[in-house]
Design an enzyme around this catalytic site. Structure first.
Site, PDB file in Angstrom:
ATOM      1  N   HIS A 195      36.605  45.568  39.075  1.00 30.63           N
ATOM      2  CA  HIS A 195      37.051  45.859  40.445  1.00 30.63           C
ATOM      3  C   HIS A 195      36.947  44.568  41.252  1.00 30.63           C
ATOM      4  O   HIS A 195      36.076  43.739  40.983  1.00 30.63           O
ATOM      5  CB  HIS A 195      36.189  46.967  41.066  1.00 30.63           C
ATOM      6  CG  HIS A 195      36.748  47.436  42.374  1.00 30.63           C
ATOM      7  ND1 HIS A 195      36.514  46.775  43.557  1.00 30.63           N
ATOM      8  CD2 HIS A 195      37.565  48.479  42.687  1.00 30.63           C
ATOM      9  CE1 HIS A 195      37.159  47.399  44.538  1.00 30.63           C
ATOM     10  NE2 HIS A 195      37.803  48.432  44.036  1.00 30.63           N
ATOM     11  N   GLU A 210      45.251  46.350  42.399  1.00 33.31           N
ATOM     12  CA  GLU A 210      44.695  46.404  43.766  1.00 33.31           C
ATOM     13  C   GLU A 210      44.696  45.010  44.382  1.00 33.31           C
ATOM     14  O   GLU A 210      43.807  44.212  44.085  1.00 33.31           O
ATOM     15  CB  GLU A 210      43.239  46.907  43.741  1.00 33.31           C
ATOM     16  CG  GLU A 210      43.056  48.339  43.362  1.00 33.31           C
ATOM     17  CD  GLU A 210      41.680  48.875  43.813  1.00 33.31           C
ATOM     18  OE1 GLU A 210      40.949  48.162  44.533  1.00 33.31           O
ATOM     19  OE2 GLU A 210      41.354  49.999  43.450  1.00 33.31           O
TER      20      GLU A 210
HETATM   21  O1  G3P Z   1      39.107  51.129  44.207  1.00 35.38           O
HETATM   22  C1  G3P Z   1      39.750  51.549  45.370  1.00 35.38           C
HETATM   23  C2  G3P Z   1      39.657  50.624  46.474  1.00 35.38           C
HETATM   24  O2  G3P Z   1      39.327  49.301  46.244  1.00 35.38           O
HETATM   25  C3  G3P Z   1      40.635  50.812  47.573  1.00 35.38           C
HETATM   26  O3  G3P Z   1      39.877  50.817  48.736  1.00 35.38           O
HETATM   27  O4  G3P Z   1      39.366  51.414  51.023  1.00 35.38           O
HETATM   28  O5  G3P Z   1      41.552  50.355  50.462  1.00 35.38           O
HETATM   29  O6  G3P Z   1      41.113  52.709  49.784  1.00 35.38           O
HETATM   30  P1  G3P Z   1      40.507  51.355  50.084  1.00 35.38           P
END
Ligand code: G3P
Length: 224
Positions: A95, A143
């Site tokens: 992550h 991400e």
């Molecule tokens: O793993 C999910 C995460 O990093 C996304 O975070 O707060 O943007 O939904 P958020």
């Protein structure tokens, strides 16, 4: 090879204090109820200390946020075997808040296979996603770090990235589903991601920090 069912929504509770036990169990119960009512796969990625309780009490899959491939002397590490025996069905790996070197990612993917749990490996961009796809993880989660915890979702800000990752990963290994996360806050963000070809989403602040967990989970899950 993946074992969790698709499409899926992973609620990553990170280390937000709002979602630790005992409140984390309430969040889990709401997620479980929404999953059952809507017939959607909702998975919780939680702190290692909370895995055993939530996995024993809830009827939805629980995964870890990270683990280490250790089986003997490694004080302070998060044993992969321990998370599996506590009830985790998989783990996030790499992550962007817990980045790893490529060889460490590879070790964890192999060890997850030995344990029989899913390896959901995060990538921050297209090139990293392609490199990771060659390591044969269960799933890849794209991400972009700069969008995490913000109000603009990856699906509206970077649609070309999602299309590129879905397409490239499919060419390398069509058995690896691509998920996405970062900034997902609305049902529209989820529907957009789905229309771009991803098989699931990861969401954190949009749910954990929401005033009404039921409403937030329901809105996102119903658009998957
Ligand atoms: O793993 C999910 C995460 O990093 C996304 O975070 O707060 O943007 O939904 P958020």
């Amino acid at each position: 090879m993946y074992r969790l069912r698709l499409p899926l929504m992973i609620i990553n509770t990170k280390s937000y204090k709002e979602a630790l036990l005992p409140d984390g169990l309430l969040l889990g119960r709401i997620a479980e109820q929404v999953a059952e009512e809507l017939g959607i796969n909702i998975v919780l990625a939680i702190q290692p200390t909370d895995i055993y309780i939530l996995a024993s009490r809830l009827n939805i899959p629980i995964i870890a946020q990270h683990f280490d491939p250790v089986e003997s002397r490694a004080t302070g590490s998060i044993s992969g075997l321990a998370i599996k025996q506590a009830g985790a069905r998989g783990s996030l790996i790499n992550h962007s808040e817990k980045r790893l070197a490529l060889n460490s990612i590879e070790k964890r993917i192999k060890y997850a296979n030995i344990l029989g749990i899913d390896s959901i490996v995060c990538a921050s961009g297209l090139e990293e996603a392609k490199t990771i796809a060659r390591l044969d993880p269960s799933m890849i989660a794209i991400e972009p770090p700069e969008l995490i915890a913000g109000n603009i979702s990856v699906s509206s800000a970077r649609p070309e990235l999602l299309i590129g990752v879905v397409d490239s990963v499919k060419r390398i290994n069509h058995n690896i589903p691509v998920l996405c996360g970062a900034g997902i806050k609305t049902g529209r963000d989820v529907a957009r991601a789905r229309d771009l070809g991803v098989k699931g989403i990861l969401v954190s602040s949009g749910i954990v920090l929401a005033r009404d967990w039921d409403k937030a989970i329901r809105e996102l899950a119903s658009n998957l």
